[in-house]
Design a protein around this motif. Structure first.
Motif, mmCIF file in Angstrom:
data_model
loop_
_atom_site.group_PDB
_atom_site.id
_atom_site.type_symbol
_atom_site.label_atom_id
_atom_site.label_comp_id
_atom_site.label_asym_id
_atom_site.label_seq_id
_atom_site.Cartn_x
_atom_site.Cartn_y
_atom_site.Cartn_z
ATOM 1 N N THR A 184 0.833 -1.192 0.000
ATOM 2 C CA THR A 184 0.000 0.000 0.000
ATOM 3 C C THR A 184 0.867 1.242 0.000
ATOM 4 N N ALA A 185 0.397 2.281 -0.630
ATOM 5 C CA ALA A 185 1.122 3.555 -0.652
ATOM 6 C C ALA A 185 1.069 4.204 0.726
ATOM 7 N N TRP A 186 1.389 5.468 0.785
ATOM 8 C CA TRP A 186 1.577 6.199 2.035
ATOM 9 C C TRP A 186 0.411 6.013 3.009
ATOM 10 N N SER A 187 0.754 5.765 4.270
ATOM 11 C CA SER A 187 -0.229 5.664 5.336
ATOM 12 C C SER A 187 0.382 6.206 6.616
ATOM 13 N N ALA A 188 -0.423 6.850 7.447
ATOM 14 C CA ALA A 188 0.081 7.404 8.708
ATOM 15 C C ALA A 188 -1.012 7.351 9.760
ATOM 16 N N ILE A 189 -0.580 7.149 11.023
ATOM 17 C CA ILE A 189 -1.496 7.108 12.171
ATOM 18 C C ILE A 189 -1.106 8.210 13.135
ATOM 19 N N VAL A 190 -2.099 8.925 13.632
ATOM 20 C CA VAL A 190 -1.905 9.881 14.720
ATOM 21 C C VAL A 190 -2.806 9.451 15.875
ATOM 22 N N LYS A 233 -3.069 16.189 13.310
ATOM 23 C CA LYS A 233 -2.242 16.838 12.294
ATOM 24 C C LYS A 233 -1.469 15.779 11.498
ATOM 25 N N PHE A 234 -1.520 15.882 10.172
ATOM 26 C CA PHE A 234 -0.823 14.952 9.290
ATOM 27 C C PHE A 234 0.004 15.729 8.272
ATOM 28 N N ASN A 235 1.153 15.167 7.914
ATOM 29 C CA ASN A 235 1.960 15.721 6.826
ATOM 30 C C ASN A 235 1.586 14.961 5.553
ATOM 31 N N VAL A 236 0.576 15.445 4.855
ATOM 32 C CA VAL A 236 0.043 14.773 3.667
ATOM 33 C C VAL A 236 1.007 15.008 2.502
ATOM 34 N N PRO A 237 1.492 13.935 1.843
ATOM 35 C CA PRO A 237 2.569 14.104 0.869
ATOM 36 C C PRO A 237 2.163 14.740 -0.444
ATOM 37 N N ALA A 238 0.899 14.588 -0.846
ATOM 38 C CA ALA A 238 0.454 15.122 -2.130
ATOM 39 C C ALA A 238 -1.055 15.236 -2.116
ATOM 40 N N THR A 239 -1.576 16.197 -2.861
ATOM 41 C CA THR A 239 -3.019 16.300 -3.010
ATOM 42 C C THR A 239 -3.513 15.053 -3.729
ATOM 43 N N ALA A 240 -4.356 14.286 -3.054
ATOM 44 C CA ALA A 240 -4.769 12.986 -3.584
ATOM 45 C C ALA A 240 -5.959 12.478 -2.773
ATOM 46 N N SER A 241 -6.438 11.305 -3.135
ATOM 47 C CA SER A 241 -7.540 10.671 -2.413
ATOM 48 C C SER A 241 -6.986 9.833 -1.262
ATOM 49 N N TYR A 242 -7.577 9.991 -0.091
ATOM 50 C CA TYR A 242 -7.140 9.273 1.099
ATOM 51 C C TYR A 242 -8.336 8.645 1.797
ATOM 52 N N ARG A 243 -8.145 7.417 2.244
ATOM 53 C CA ARG A 243 -9.129 6.771 3.111
ATOM 54 C C ARG A 243 -8.886 7.254 4.533
ATOM 55 N N VAL A 244 -9.938 7.719 5.180
ATOM 56 C CA VAL A 244 -9.846 8.226 6.548
ATOM 57 C C VAL A 244 -10.515 7.219 7.470
ATOM 58 N N GLU A 245 -9.765 6.745 8.453
ATOM 59 C CA GLU A 245 -10.281 5.762 9.402
ATOM 60 C C GLU A 245 -10.097 6.265 10.827
ATOM 61 N N ALA A 246 -10.987 5.862 11.697
ATOM 62 C CA ALA A 246 -10.916 6.262 13.104
ATOM 63 C C ALA A 246 -10.987 5.037 13.994
ATOM 64 N N TRP A 247 -10.364 5.160 15.152
ATOM 65 C CA TRP A 247 -10.362 4.104 16.173
ATOM 66 C C TRP A 247 -10.890 4.722 17.458
ATOM 67 N N ALA A 312 -11.945 10.898 21.562
ATOM 68 C CA ALA A 312 -10.900 11.133 20.561
ATOM 69 C C ALA A 312 -9.748 10.185 20.869
ATOM 70 N N ASP A 313 -9.553 9.186 20.009
ATOM 71 C CA ASP A 313 -8.479 8.217 20.238
ATOM 72 C C ASP A 313 -7.447 8.287 19.111
ATOM 73 N N ALA A 314 -7.643 7.560 17.994
ATOM 74 C CA ALA A 314 -6.629 7.536 16.930
ATOM 75 C C ALA A 314 -7.297 7.694 15.567
ATOM 76 N N VAL A 315 -6.519 8.241 14.608
ATOM 77 C CA VAL A 315 -6.989 8.437 13.229
ATOM 78 C C VAL A 315 -5.882 7.930 12.300
ATOM 79 N N ARG A 316 -6.289 7.275 11.205
ATOM 80 C CA ARG A 316 -5.339 6.788 10.206
ATOM 81 C C ARG A 316 -5.740 7.292 8.823
ATOM 82 N N LEU A 317 -4.756 7.802 8.060
ATOM 83 C CA LEU A 317 -4.950 8.174 6.667
ATOM 84 C C LEU A 317 -4.162 7.212 5.787
#
Length: 320
Positions: A184-190, A233-247, A312-317
């Motif tokens: 999978t391409a770029w993914s990040a969790i905060v 806060k996320f450092n999004v690498p490029a304007t693109a489509s992202y799946r937003v998930e929450a925990w 408010a727990d965790a978010v993943r893009l």
């Protein structure tokens, strides 16, 4: 002189839309060409949906001060690869050492993509970025090199070039590596405890009550008809489509209508979730177009018409 007559076929094999121009197999500059890597540029021209490749003619024919071809391929607004040359091009000049690329003649060592956007008040499109990542991965595989051999012109230039603008090149290499690995391409969790990435007012308490939490704890607050959101806060690498998930941890007394706010390219969009159920796992909030850059992207709002703690727990893009 070596050439890369396989270029168009390798790109097509990676699922990229390719257009070849004229006698591209024999269009090249004199001199040596033995590529070991891929170099990203931007053209400094303003592209659009109706004018997707304004710099194509210059890239083929060159300028008065620099004869063409100026790249092996131009990437247009829609992510189409316009293949111009199978040989040496005037795109890199003298290179300084960068990663595994040694100092020397950049035009000998590097295959160049000219991504057609202006780089001042225009970023590359999601289509351009995704196609460029896929193309770079495919070409590096063909060369027998890893993702570290993908560089940006600003990393190799000896004359202060800034291209490609608005791209985190380390993230780009991570995306190329993931593509080469079939992942999978770029993914990040905060998480709520991620340093420098989560902000909330003092009205948000800290709890470890539920074992369904992500990490050591989570934040909670009473619902209120006021603006007091917890931001991720996320450092999004490029304007693109992202799946937003929450925990979130689910507890029967938690909020049945918790608002998640997603800061998209077209403004804030709100998704409501029932935090009484479906806890302890990633839950998909939807896919959204997010702008590039390091900024607050997702929030949990207290402005709910339902009773019970807002969590408010965790978010993943994840880019899709």
């Amino acid at each position: 002189m070596a050439t890369i007559p396989w270029l168009a076929d390798v790109l097509r094999g990676a699922g990229i839309q390719v257009v070849t121009h004229g006698d591209w197999l024999n269009r090249m500059r004199p001199g040596s060409f033995s590529p070991i890597g891929v170099l990203w540029h931007h053209t400094a021209a303003t592209s659009s949906a109706t004018n997707p490749h304004p710099a194509l003619n210059i890239c083929i024919n060159g300028r008065s001060d620099l004869p063409g071809p100026l790249c092996q391929a131009l990437v247009d607004y829609h992510g189409v690869f316009h293949v111009i040359s199978a040989g040496r091009c005037n795109h890199a000049g003298t290179a300084r050492a960068s990663g595994p690329i040694p100092a020397g003649d950049g035009n000998t060592m590097l295959i160049g993509w000219e991504i057609d956007y202006n780089g001042v008040n225009q970023e590359m499109t999601a289509a351009q970025y995704n196609a460029s990542v896929a193309a770079t991965a495919a070409v590096l595989k063909q060369l027998g090199k890893d993702a570290s051999y993908a560089r940006g012109h600003r990393e190799t230039s000896t004359t202060g070039k800034i291209d490609p603008s608005f791209v985190d090149l380390n993230v780009m290499r991570s995306d190329v590596a993931a593509k080469m690995a079939g992942g999978t391409a770029w993914s990040a969790i905060v998480d709520n405890s991620t340093a420098g990435r989560f902000t909330a007012s003092a009205s948000w308490g800290v709890s470890s009550y539920s074992a369904q939490r992500y990490g050591a704890d989570y934040r909670y607050a009473d619902p209120v008809a006021a603006s007091d959101a917890a931001w991720y806060k996320f450092n999004v690498p490029a304007t693109a489509s992202y799946r937003v998930e929450a925990w979130w941890p689910a507890v029967s007394g938690y909020n049945a209508g918790t608002p998640y706010i997603i800061a998209t390219t077209t403004g804030n969009q709100t998704v409501y979730v029932d935090q009484r159920v479906n806890g302890g796992q990633w839950r998909n909030l939807g896919t959204f177009t997010l702008p590039a850059g390091d900024a607050n992207r997702v929030a949990v709002s207290r402005w709910s018409g339902s009773a019970g703690y807002v969590i408010a727990d965790a978010v993943r893009l994840t880019r899709v």
